[in-house]
Design a protein around this motif. Structure first.
Motif, short mmCIF file in Angstrom:
data_model
loop_
_atom_site.label_atom_id
_atom_site.label_comp_id
_atom_site.label_asym_id
_atom_site.label_seq_id
_atom_site.Cartn_x
_atom_site.Cartn_y
_atom_site.Cartn_z
N PHE A 89 0.06 15.95 -32.00
CA PHE A 89 0.16 15.24 -33.25
C PHE A 89 -1.27 14.42 -33.33
CE2 PHE A 89 4.71 15.27 -34.44
CZ PHE A 89 5.14 15.96 -33.09
N ASP A 90 -1.96 15.12 -34.34
CA ASP A 90 -3.33 14.78 -34.40
C ASP A 90 -3.62 13.76 -35.42
OD1 ASP A 90 -4.01 17.01 -32.73
OD2 ASP A 90 -3.90 18.62 -34.53
N ASN A 91 -4.71 13.03 -35.23
CA ASN A 91 -5.50 11.92 -36.21
C ASN A 91 -4.38 11.06 -36.54
OD1 ASN A 91 -7.71 13.56 -36.57
ND2 ASN A 91 -6.66 14.92 -37.72
N GLN A 92 -3.53 10.39 -35.39
CA GLN A 92 -2.43 9.56 -35.59
C GLN A 92 -3.06 8.14 -36.14
OE1 GLN A 92 1.29 10.24 -35.36
NE2 GLN A 92 -0.11 11.76 -36.20
N THR A 93 -2.13 7.29 -36.78
CA THR A 93 -2.63 5.97 -37.05
C THR A 93 -1.26 5.16 -36.28
OG1 THR A 93 -1.29 6.04 -38.92
CG2 THR A 93 -3.59 6.49 -39.18
N PRO A 94 -1.14 3.86 -36.37
CA PRO A 94 0.14 3.20 -35.78
C PRO A 94 1.13 3.20 -36.67
CG PRO A 94 -2.02 1.72 -35.59
CD PRO A 94 -2.32 3.09 -36.27
N GLU A 95 0.86 3.32 -37.99
CA GLU A 95 2.00 3.73 -39.09
C GLU A 95 2.64 5.11 -39.03
OE1 GLU A 95 -1.06 2.32 -39.91
OE2 GLU A 95 0.28 0.30 -39.89
N SER A 96 1.73 5.93 -38.71
CA SER A 96 2.34 7.61 -38.86
C SER A 96 3.18 7.64 -37.30
CB SER A 96 1.22 8.69 -38.78
OG SER A 96 0.37 8.71 -37.66
N ALA A 97 2.60 6.90 -36.29
CA ALA A 97 3.33 7.25 -35.14
C ALA A 97 4.55 6.29 -34.92
CB ALA A 97 2.18 6.62 -33.97
N LYS A 98 4.67 5.11 -35.60
CA LYS A 98 5.97 4.52 -35.60
C LYS A 98 6.83 5.37 -36.67
CE LYS A 98 4.05 0.59 -36.61
NZ LYS A 98 3.74 -0.86 -37.05
N ARG A 99 6.38 5.65 -37.68
CA ARG A 99 7.26 6.77 -38.74
C ARG A 99 7.77 8.05 -37.67
NH1 ARG A 99 3.74 6.54 -42.46
NH2 ARG A 99 2.92 8.66 -42.20
N MET A 100 6.93 8.56 -36.71
CA MET A 100 7.37 9.61 -36.00
C MET A 100 8.21 9.46 -35.23
SD MET A 100 6.30 11.06 -32.79
CE MET A 100 4.60 10.80 -32.61
N VAL A 101 8.35 8.33 -34.30
CA VAL A 101 9.32 7.87 -33.34
C VAL A 101 10.71 7.45 -33.81
CG1 VAL A 101 7.64 7.06 -31.56
CG2 VAL A 101 8.31 5.40 -33.06
N ASP A 102 10.63 6.95 -35.25
CA ASP A 102 11.67 6.49 -35.76
C ASP A 102 12.52 7.70 -36.20
OD1 ASP A 102 11.22 3.82 -35.68
OD2 ASP A 102 10.46 3.72 -37.82
N ASP A 103 11.68 8.78 -36.60
CA ASP A 103 12.50 10.00 -37.00
C ASP A 103 12.97 10.74 -35.93
OD1 ASP A 103 11.75 9.69 -39.89
OD2 ASP A 103 10.07 11.13 -39.74
N LEU A 104 12.11 10.75 -34.80
CA LEU A 104 12.80 11.04 -33.48
C LEU A 104 14.20 10.50 -33.11
CD1 LEU A 104 9.56 11.68 -31.33
CD2 LEU A 104 10.92 13.59 -32.32
N ARG A 105 14.19 9.23 -33.21
CA ARG A 105 15.42 8.48 -32.93
C ARG A 105 16.71 8.72 -33.62
NH1 ARG A 105 13.89 2.45 -31.10
NH2 ARG A 105 15.85 2.60 -29.93
N GLU A 106 16.47 8.87 -35.14
CA GLU A 106 17.36 9.13 -35.91
C GLU A 106 17.74 10.62 -36.08
OE1 GLU A 106 19.11 6.70 -37.43
OE2 GLU A 106 17.71 5.35 -36.43
N GLY A 107 16.98 11.64 -35.54
CA GLY A 107 17.45 13.03 -35.46
C GLY A 107 16.86 13.69 -36.58
N ARG A 108 15.88 12.96 -37.18
CA ARG A 108 15.13 13.59 -38.66
C ARG A 108 14.23 14.70 -37.89
NH1 ARG A 108 15.90 8.45 -40.98
NH2 ARG A 108 13.81 7.69 -39.90
N PRO A 109 13.96 15.81 -38.83
CA PRO A 109 13.23 16.75 -38.22
C PRO A 109 11.76 16.22 -37.97
CG PRO A 109 14.02 17.45 -40.36
CD PRO A 109 14.68 16.13 -40.08
N VAL A 110 11.05 16.44 -36.98
CA VAL A 110 9.56 16.25 -36.83
C VAL A 110 8.95 17.47 -36.27
CG1 VAL A 110 8.11 14.96 -35.23
CG2 VAL A 110 10.28 13.93 -36.15
N ALA A 111 7.60 17.42 -37.00
CA ALA A 111 6.89 18.87 -36.88
C ALA A 111 5.57 18.46 -36.26
CB ALA A 111 6.50 19.84 -38.20
#
Ligand code: FES
Length: 286
Positions: free
Chosen positions: A162-184
């Motif tokens: 997961f390239d060029n991340q920011t704190p916001e994008s990383a937090k969104r990504m872990v929220d999606d993982l925990r909620e079972g939403r698709p993450v690419a």
């Protein structure tokens, strides 16, 4: 000399309980897979690393049962297997989450925002380094450089980028993982769980849709050095530390023999240094 884990336990006055066995059906399935792995190598002990991934794929971490199984299949002692399993950080020794979220905090990623991402994820998830969220979904950890510095700051989930991340994008990504939403991931194969990743690392084909096509090649940021070396891209403008280059300086026209990389440029050698001429060293007393 190698000592077995039971020998080591006795010498410390702590007799070790035997590792519990896999259920018969699990053992039979793993033995089939293990034989396929061992068949790839001329010497069975060379199969240890993929075998450890295989048992990690079964339980999500390398247990004593898994190490005992590897030792039995490969004719090794459990001490030999333990030594390898505890050396490499890709093998987990305790239960962890479905998604291992690794934030690169090596120098370049750290200064580009990796440290801030790690701090904010700790707070957001309520876990520290190496800890897992209560729902068992995410294990957060620092990771070392994964040779993706040109996309810093980088976060890896189960070893996908997961390239060029920011704190916001990383937090969104872990929220999606925990909620079972698709993450690419930004590039590479589609994301899968830690156990699925371990099985792929054991050398079994990734048969998910899109996994083979997604192998791809290096991205533009990784290829820019090659393009510069080939003269297919213009070198970046040089900014002088105390302001712009003098206006009356003639525009720089590289000659055909000029090299773009300082590594390729002719270097001064002893032959060009009169104080240290080249040639055979003088004999003592001469
Ligand atoms: S420093 Fe983070 S990928 Fe290299």
């Amino acid at each position: 000399m190698t000592t077995s884990s039971s020998e080591r336990g006795v010498s410390l006055g702590m007799p070790e309980l035997p590792a519990p066995a896999y259920p018969d059906d699990v053992r039979a399935r793993l033995e089939t897979d293990a034989r396929a792995i061992v068949a790839r190598y001329p010497d069975s002990r060379s199969a240890l690393l993929p075998m450890l991934h295989l048992v990690q794929a079964e339980e999500g971490h390398v247990t004593r049962t898994g190490m005992r199984f590897c030792a039995d299949m490969l004719g090794l002692t459990t001490a030999e297997v333990t030594a390898v399993a505890t050396f490499y950080t890709m093998y987990r020794r305790r239960p962890s989450g479905d998604y291992q979220v690794g934030v690169c905090t090596n120098t370049l990623c750290a200064v580009m925002g990796g440290d801030a991402i790690f701090e904010e994820l700790q707070e957001h998830l309520g876990v520290g380094n190496g800890e897992t969220t209560a729902d068992g979904k995410v294990t957060l950890e620092h990771i070392e450089c994964n040779a993706a510095c040109d996309y810093a700051p980088v976060v890896m989930v189960n070893w996908e980028f997961f390239d060029n991340q920011t704190p916001e994008s990383a937090k969104r990504m872990v929220d999606d993982l925990r909620e079972g939403r698709p993450v690419a991931p930004t590039r590479g194969a589609p994301l899968c769980t830690f156990k699925e990743t371990a099985r792929i690392l054991a050398g079994f084909p990734d048969e998910r849709e899109g996994a083979v096509e997604a192998t791809g090649s290096a991205g533009p940021a990784s290829l820019i050095g090659l393009k510069l070396a080939k003269g297919e891209a213009a070198p970046a403008r040089v900014v002088h530390p105390r302001g712009e280059a003098p206006q009356d300086a003639p525009p720089h026209e590289p000659s055909p023999t000029e090299h773009l990389s300082s590594h390729d440029a002719p270097q001064d050698t002893a032959a060009s240094d009169p104080a240290h001429p080249s040639g055979p060293a003088a004999e003592e007393g001469e």
